[in-house]
Design a protein around this motif. Structure first.
Motif, PDB file in Angstrom:
ATOM      1  N   LEU A 172      46.742  46.655  37.732  1.00  0.00           N
ATOM      2  CA  LEU A 172      45.649  46.562  38.716  1.00  0.00           C
ATOM      3  C   LEU A 172      45.268  47.946  39.244  1.00  0.00           C
ATOM      4  O   LEU A 172      44.094  48.218  39.487  1.00  0.00           O
ATOM      5  CB  LEU A 172      46.037  45.636  39.869  1.00  0.00           C
ATOM      6  N   SER A 176      41.628  49.513  38.749  1.00  0.00           N
ATOM      7  CA  SER A 176      40.826  49.925  39.915  1.00  0.00           C
ATOM      8  C   SER A 176      40.377  51.375  39.749  1.00  0.00           C
ATOM      9  O   SER A 176      39.231  51.723  40.045  1.00  0.00           O
ATOM     10  CB  SER A 176      41.641  49.795  41.202  1.00  0.00           C
ATOM     11  N   LYS A 260      46.264  39.421  44.073  1.00  0.00           N
ATOM     12  CA  LYS A 260      46.532  40.210  42.853  1.00  0.00           C
ATOM     13  C   LYS A 260      46.403  39.334  41.609  1.00  0.00           C
ATOM     14  O   LYS A 260      45.872  39.765  40.593  1.00  0.00           O
ATOM     15  CB  LYS A 260      47.923  40.848  42.916  1.00  0.00           C
ATOM     16  N   TYR A 263      42.732  38.734  40.958  1.00  0.00           N
ATOM     17  CA  TYR A 263      42.126  39.944  40.399  1.00  0.00           C
ATOM     18  C   TYR A 263      42.473  40.039  38.900  1.00  0.00           C
ATOM     19  O   TYR A 263      41.594  40.215  38.046  1.00  0.00           O
ATOM     20  CB  TYR A 263      42.655  41.147  41.184  1.00  0.00           C
TER      21      TYR A 263
END
Ligand code: Q46
Ligand code: ZN
Ligand code: ZN
Length: 316
Positions: A172, A176, A260, A263
């Motif tokens: 993640l 990002s 999370k 995502y």
């Protein structure tokens, strides 16, 4: 004061939100193993695969990966470990010690490939970089070297997949960063299974992709795994953007439980599949014959530039 394990009633060891209660050491390990197993099955990471190479760094994530894969799949999959000795003072000795201890403990066959056998070490590259006669920083050389040597070994020995210890937080954070910086090519590779589309590039799988940093850390403690805690002397201070993003991801998860996983699910099922990134056209490196986007692959280019500094006879 901890409560009792919600499964067996013995002394609780850690609180697990999903159970709204405590688990003992043993049930915590089983809980994590079941999560990895679920991820492997849902994502089809081992479909059609019966020989897997586990990349072992000596750190916590790859150690957890080796232990869990061994427990869950050694009955049907041939598993072996590979460690690359990078030649980094202090750090490499400690990593090698942990890897050997672990492979002994879980009876995992392991191979150690020394970068030195290819003519240089990360320390030598870093020294030449510091002197200004070589232009690639140590981490950039190190990343290329690890990718190249792990793939080369896996390809030559006929492994069908390379398993790496990247966890949910790693993936993640990388994604990002890629979104913020617009690096769509890098983003498109952040899947639980990455097929490179070339017969000499072995597919990569990330079976820990649903575990957080905290979960892998707790597993190493619950199972008392040998893990190297030595810091690499070449690790640059984290970029401000990177540390802020990492803190923000944790803070959103605290406020919105399950963020999370949401995502990750949208990343893997919607965002990445909808990116229209063509696979790069690869040819064979004119020096080593491995896939490359240019005439010479980046590993051979590093060796050539080091040789051109004229610092060592063994390059000639
Ligand atoms: S080992 Fe290699 Fe890391 Fe050291 S030189 Fe950089 S990349 S910091 S994980
Ligand atoms: Zn229990
Ligand atoms: Zn090459």
């Amino acid at each position: 004061m901890t409560g009792r394990c919600v499964i067996c009633g013995s002394q609780g060891w850690t609180y697990v939100h999903e159970y709204r209660g405590y688990l003992c050491r043993d049930h915590y390990q089983r809980y994590i193993e079941a999560k990895v197993d679920r991820c492997i099955k849902r994502q089809g990471l081992l479909n059609g695969v019966d020989k897997v190479l586990i990349a072992l760094s000596g750190g916590k994530d790859s150690s957890v990966l080796a232990v869990v894969m061994k427990k869950l799949y050694s009955w049907r999959i041939r598993l072996a470990g590979l460690h690359i000795d990078l030649g980094i003072p202090g750090y490499s000795e400690s990593a090698r010690k942990s890897v050997l201890e672990l492979s002994n403990r879980i009876e995992l066959p392991i191979e150690i490939v020394k970068l030195q056998d290819y003519g240089f070490t990360i320390k030598e590259a870093a020294d030449l970089y510091r002197k200004g006669v070589f232009n690639r920083p140590p981490c950039s050389v190190c990343g290329t070297v690890k990718r190249y040597l792990i793939n080369l070994y896996a390809y030559e020995k006929g492994f069908e997949a390379i398993a790496t210890g990247h966890n949910l937080d790693d993936l993640l954070l990388f994604s990002s960063m890629d979104i913020v910086t617009g690096d769509v090519t890098s983003l498109s590779k952040l899947l639980p299974r990455q097929d490179e589309g070339h017969p000499k590039l072995v597919p990569r799988i990330r079976p820990l992709c649903l575990l957080t940093n905290r979960e892998t850390e707790l597993y190493t403690k619950a199972a008392e795994l040998p893990v190297s805690r030595e810091k690499c002397p070449y690790k640059p201070p984290p970029r401000r953007l990177r540390s802020v993003l990492s803190e923000e991801l944790d803070s959103i998860e605290e406020k919105v439980r399950g963020f999370k996983h949401m995502y990750a699910a949208s990343l893997w099922s919607s965002i990445i599949p909808s990116l229209s990134i063509g696979k790069p056209v690869l040819r064979e490196c004119s020096i080593c014959g491995m896939p490359s986007s240019g005439r010479v692959c980046s590993f051979c280019r590093i060796r050539e530039s080091l040789r051109n500094t004229g610092y060592k006879e063994r390059f000639l």
